[in-house]
Design a protein around this motif. Sequence first.
Motif, PDB file in Angstrom:
ATOM      1  N   GLU A   1       0.826  -1.204   0.000  1.00 43.19           N
ATOM      2  CA  GLU A   1       0.000   0.000   0.000  1.00 43.19           C
ATOM      3  C   GLU A   1       0.864   1.259   0.000  1.00 43.19           C
ATOM      4  OE1 GLU A   1      -3.790   1.767  -0.155  1.00 43.19           O
ATOM      5  OE2 GLU A   1      -3.316  -0.381  -0.150  1.00 43.19           O
ATOM      6  N   VAL A   2       1.864   1.285   0.850  1.00 37.88           N
ATOM      7  CA  VAL A   2       2.713   2.481   0.936  1.00 37.88           C
ATOM      8  C   VAL A   2       3.642   2.573  -0.266  1.00 37.88           C
ATOM      9  CG1 VAL A   2       4.474   3.677   2.293  1.00 37.88           C
ATOM     10  CG2 VAL A   2       2.581   2.537   3.444  1.00 37.88           C
ATOM     11  N   ALA A   3       4.254   1.462  -0.672  1.00 45.62           N
ATOM     12  CA  ALA A   3       5.176   1.495  -1.807  1.00 45.62           C
ATOM     13  C   ALA A   3       4.474   1.959  -3.078  1.00 45.62           C
ATOM     14  CB  ALA A   3       5.795   0.116  -2.020  1.00 45.62           C
ATOM     15  N   GLY A   4       3.180   1.618  -3.230  1.00 44.34           N
ATOM     16  CA  GLY A   4       2.436   2.028  -4.409  1.00 44.34           C
ATOM     17  C   GLY A   4       1.877   3.431  -4.327  1.00 44.34           C
ATOM     18  N   ARG A   5       2.043   4.090  -3.204  1.00 39.98           N
ATOM     19  CA  ARG A   5       1.408   5.394  -2.974  1.00 39.98           C
ATOM     20  C   ARG A   5       2.354   6.552  -3.251  1.00 39.98           C
ATOM     21  NH1 ARG A   5      -1.967   5.836   2.464  1.00 39.98           N
ATOM     22  NH2 ARG A   5      -3.295   4.545   1.156  1.00 39.98           N
ATOM     23  N   TYR A   6       3.658   6.340  -3.175  1.00 37.85           N
ATOM     24  CA  TYR A   6       4.623   7.421  -3.296  1.00 37.85           C
ATOM     25  C   TYR A   6       5.551   7.179  -4.476  1.00 37.85           C
ATOM     26  CZ  TYR A   6       3.058   8.730   1.373  1.00 37.85           C
ATOM     27  OH  TYR A   6       2.284   9.097   2.443  1.00 37.85           O
ATOM     28  N   ASP A   7       5.767   8.227  -5.265  1.00 42.23           N
ATOM     29  CA  ASP A   7       6.599   8.111  -6.456  1.00 42.23           C
ATOM     30  C   ASP A   7       8.006   7.611  -6.122  1.00 42.23           C
ATOM     31  OD1 ASP A   7       4.542   8.992  -8.042  1.00 42.23           O
ATOM     32  OD2 ASP A   7       5.241  11.079  -8.136  1.00 42.23           O
ATOM     33  N   ALA A   8       8.522   7.994  -4.958  1.00 38.45           N
ATOM     34  CA  ALA A   8       9.882   7.601  -4.585  1.00 38.45           C
ATOM     35  C   ALA A   8      10.051   6.095  -4.525  1.00 38.45           C
ATOM     36  CB  ALA A   8      10.255   8.225  -3.241  1.00 38.45           C
ATOM     37  N   PHE A   9       8.936   5.375  -4.340  1.00 41.79           N
ATOM     38  CA  PHE A   9       9.023   3.922  -4.187  1.00 41.79           C
ATOM     39  C   PHE A   9       8.417   3.182  -5.374  1.00 41.79           C
ATOM     40  CE2 PHE A   9       8.623   5.557   0.268  1.00 41.79           C
ATOM     41  CZ  PHE A   9       9.981   5.437   0.566  1.00 41.79           C
ATOM     42  N   GLY A  10       8.228   3.884  -6.504  1.00 39.10           N
ATOM     43  CA  GLY A  10       7.686   3.225  -7.689  1.00 39.10           C
ATOM     44  C   GLY A  10       8.492   2.001  -8.113  1.00 39.10           C
ATOM     45  N   PRO A  11       9.822   2.111  -8.263  1.00 36.93           N
ATOM     46  CA  PRO A  11      10.610   0.915  -8.631  1.00 36.93           C
ATOM     47  C   PRO A  11      10.517  -0.201  -7.595  1.00 36.93           C
ATOM     48  CG  PRO A  11      11.859   2.920  -9.060  1.00 36.93           C
ATOM     49  CD  PRO A  11      10.645   3.346  -8.290  1.00 36.93           C
ATOM     50  N   LEU A  12      10.489   0.155  -6.314  1.00 39.48           N
ATOM     51  CA  LEU A  12      10.328  -0.872  -5.280  1.00 39.48           C
ATOM     52  C   LEU A  12       8.975  -1.556  -5.418  1.00 39.48           C
ATOM     53  CD1 LEU A  12      11.144  -2.326  -2.641  1.00 39.48           C
ATOM     54  CD2 LEU A  12      10.131  -0.390  -1.394  1.00 39.48           C
ATOM     55  N   ALA A  13       7.917  -0.775  -5.684  1.00 38.72           N
ATOM     56  CA  ALA A  13       6.588  -1.351  -5.851  1.00 38.72           C
ATOM     57  C   ALA A  13       6.567  -2.340  -7.010  1.00 38.72           C
ATOM     58  CB  ALA A  13       5.555  -0.239  -6.067  1.00 38.72           C
ATOM     59  N   ARG A  14       7.245  -1.993  -8.102  1.00 43.76           N
ATOM     60  CA  ARG A  14       7.277  -2.901  -9.256  1.00 43.76           C
ATOM     61  C   ARG A  14       8.078  -4.159  -8.950  1.00 43.76           C
ATOM     62  NH1 ARG A  14       7.211   2.237 -11.647  1.00 43.76           N
ATOM     63  NH2 ARG A  14       9.481   2.426 -11.737  1.00 43.76           N
ATOM     64  N   LEU A  15       9.135  -4.014  -8.159  1.00 39.71           N
ATOM     65  CA  LEU A  15       9.900  -5.201  -7.745  1.00 39.71           C
ATOM     66  C   LEU A  15       9.033  -6.120  -6.885  1.00 39.71           C
ATOM     67  CD1 LEU A  15      12.476  -6.876  -7.309  1.00 39.71           C
ATOM     68  CD2 LEU A  15      13.130  -5.254  -5.512  1.00 39.71           C
ATOM     69  N   ILE A  16       8.306  -5.535  -5.946  1.00 35.69           N
ATOM     70  CA  ILE A  16       7.412  -6.345  -5.109  1.00 35.69           C
ATOM     71  C   ILE A  16       6.348  -7.020  -5.965  1.00 35.69           C
ATOM     72  CG2 ILE A  16       5.698  -6.259  -3.264  1.00 35.69           C
ATOM     73  CD1 ILE A  16       7.313  -3.963  -2.033  1.00 35.69           C
ATOM     74  N   ASP A  17       5.794  -6.281  -6.923  1.00 36.33           N
ATOM     75  CA  ASP A  17       4.771  -6.860  -7.807  1.00 36.33           C
ATOM     76  C   ASP A  17       5.295  -8.104  -8.514  1.00 36.33           C
ATOM     77  OD1 ASP A  17       3.041  -4.848  -7.144  1.00 36.33           O
ATOM     78  OD2 ASP A  17       3.443  -3.645  -8.925  1.00 36.33           O
ATOM     79  N   ARG A  18       6.529  -7.992  -9.008  1.00 38.72           N
ATOM     80  CA  ARG A  18       7.096  -9.118  -9.753  1.00 38.72           C
ATOM     81  C   ARG A  18       7.324 -10.321  -8.837  1.00 38.72           C
ATOM     82  NH1 ARG A  18      12.079  -7.471 -10.937  1.00 38.72           N
ATOM     83  NH2 ARG A  18      13.189  -9.139  -9.846  1.00 38.72           N
ATOM     84  N   VAL A  19       7.867 -10.061  -7.663  1.00 41.14           N
ATOM     85  CA  VAL A  19       8.142 -11.153  -6.723  1.00 41.14           C
ATOM     86  C   VAL A  19       6.848 -11.815  -6.262  1.00 41.14           C
ATOM     87  CG1 VAL A  19       9.034 -11.679  -4.425  1.00 41.14           C
ATOM     88  CG2 VAL A  19      10.340 -10.188  -5.950  1.00 41.14           C
ATOM     89  N   GLU A  20       5.814 -10.991  -6.040  1.00 40.67           N
ATOM     90  CA  GLU A  20       4.558 -11.501  -5.505  1.00 40.67           C
ATOM     91  C   GLU A  20       3.547 -11.888  -6.583  1.00 40.67           C
ATOM     92  OE1 GLU A  20       4.493 -12.087  -2.408  1.00 40.67           O
ATOM     93  OE2 GLU A  20       6.238 -10.891  -1.794  1.00 40.67           O
ATOM     94  N   ASN A  21       3.924 -11.697  -7.873  1.00 36.88           N
ATOM     95  CA  ASN A  21       3.015 -12.029  -8.980  1.00 36.88           C
ATOM     96  C   ASN A  21       1.690 -11.279  -8.888  1.00 36.88           C
ATOM     97  OD1 ASN A  21       4.322 -13.832 -10.738  1.00 36.88           O
ATOM     98  ND2 ASN A  21       4.115 -15.461  -9.221  1.00 36.88           N
ATOM     99  N   ARG A  22       1.787  -9.977  -8.791  1.00 41.63           N
ATOM    100  CA  ARG A  22       0.575  -9.171  -8.679  1.00 41.63           C
ATOM    101  C   ARG A  22       0.684  -7.953  -9.589  1.00 41.63           C
ATOM    102  NH1 ARG A  22       0.550  -4.693  -5.813  1.00 41.63           N
ATOM    103  NH2 ARG A  22      -1.590  -4.978  -5.133  1.00 41.63           N
ATOM    104  N   ALA A  23      -0.463  -7.327  -9.834  1.00 45.00           N
ATOM    105  CA  ALA A  23      -0.505  -6.111 -10.641  1.00 45.00           C
ATOM    106  C   ALA A  23      -0.511  -4.907  -9.714  1.00 45.00           C
ATOM    107  CB  ALA A  23      -1.754  -6.096 -11.526  1.00 45.00           C
ATOM    108  N   LEU A  24       0.269  -3.882 -10.079  1.00 42.20           N
ATOM    109  CA  LEU A  24       0.354  -2.681  -9.248  1.00 42.20           C
ATOM    110  C   LEU A  24      -0.971  -1.949  -9.259  1.00 42.20           C
ATOM    111  CD1 LEU A  24       2.144  -0.749  -7.593  1.00 42.20           C
ATOM    112  CD2 LEU A  24       2.690   0.418  -9.749  1.00 42.20           C
ATOM    113  N   ARG A  25      -1.432  -1.556  -8.089  1.00 37.96           N
ATOM    114  CA  ARG A  25      -2.650  -0.759  -8.004  1.00 37.96           C
ATOM    115  C   ARG A  25      -2.290   0.687  -7.731  1.00 37.96           C
ATOM    116  NH1 ARG A  25      -5.264  -2.395  -2.180  1.00 37.96           N
ATOM    117  NH2 ARG A  25      -3.343  -2.973  -1.147  1.00 37.96           N
TER     118      ARG A  25
END
Length: 357
Positions: A328-352
């Motif tokens: 939720e937090v990683a997807g909310r702030y631009d500073a963590f966009g790449p981290l959010a995409r890394l988590i998405d890939r590891v967890e097999n999910r689509a970024l919201r």
Amino acid sequence: MNSRAASTSAETGQDARLDLLREWLAGMAGRRDLALDSIRPASNDASFRRYFRVDAGAGSLIAMDAPPPQEDCRPFVHAARVFGEAGLRVPAVLEADLERGFLLLEDFGGETLLDRLQGPTAPDEAQIDRLYRGATGALLDMQAASRPGVFPDYDRALLERELMLYPDWYLARHREATLSDSDRNTLRAAFDALLANNLAQPRVYVHRDYHSRNLMVLPGDEAATPGILDFQDAVYGPVTYDLVSLLRDAYVAWPEERQLDWAVRWWESARKRGLPVPGDFGGFWRDLEWMGLQRHLKVLGIFARLHHRDGKDRYLADMPRVLAAAIEVAGRYDAFGPLARLIDRVENRALRAGYTF
């Protein structure tokens, strides 16, 4: 000894630490009115510590077993004194053998805040609010007593060591993820951003595990002032750390509007008491979320380590709640966009999509 070995020893009657504890308690049985044959497990936690309940007169006491060299009772005794002087409800230390790692403590009973929330008779909304106002009020009392030099600094080295639990134990060991150089750069950039924010926050006493499993519901307390446990790792660090630990608990999830309500009330009270908080709530909430992301990533690593290294599988059930908060937090702030995409890939999910302040 890990938890599996300790369990095996207990089953075969070879629990040497428990034998030593019984011997220690026997030396004070008369003056403390202890019924030695009543010793039974009270709880254990994510460390090597164990707790036993023993009848004492008309009531009971808690015996802590903190085996050296894995554990050290001194920080517990020190923090109990500091927090007790601040007016917090912490268990009195009645007897101590610091060299062997034994303490005899006041017994706060067996009902945690989490037990009350998940009990057969669930509290209504007003009762929940009363319990959390009690918890946030006690937190304010603790923070208002803060001064430097009493507890270790929650410095960059410690914060970063905690963050590294996420790639080392959660990603590599639990998810069996192979990280590329780009992935490692993504984590480094996200960690640097988090650390810069965390270290820039005003500093107060930090419990480090201020949540529903470490707050006890004490009988007959109309103000719902909690009994506070597991404070031996207290440090001097970011003002938002304990509040986000409580509101974004690893063991119970609350709707964000409720978190915001409790946070606003805490922030308003903190300002009135002169605590070092930002004058703008939006900035404070951002600090709280970024501090929370540091904690969520750390906790994912800790839970993975507890499972894979220590055989404590019960924390696996809580991982999805912690992961959801991090996402939720990683997807909310631009500073963590790449981290959010890394988590998405590891967890097999689509970024919201999310929003920010």
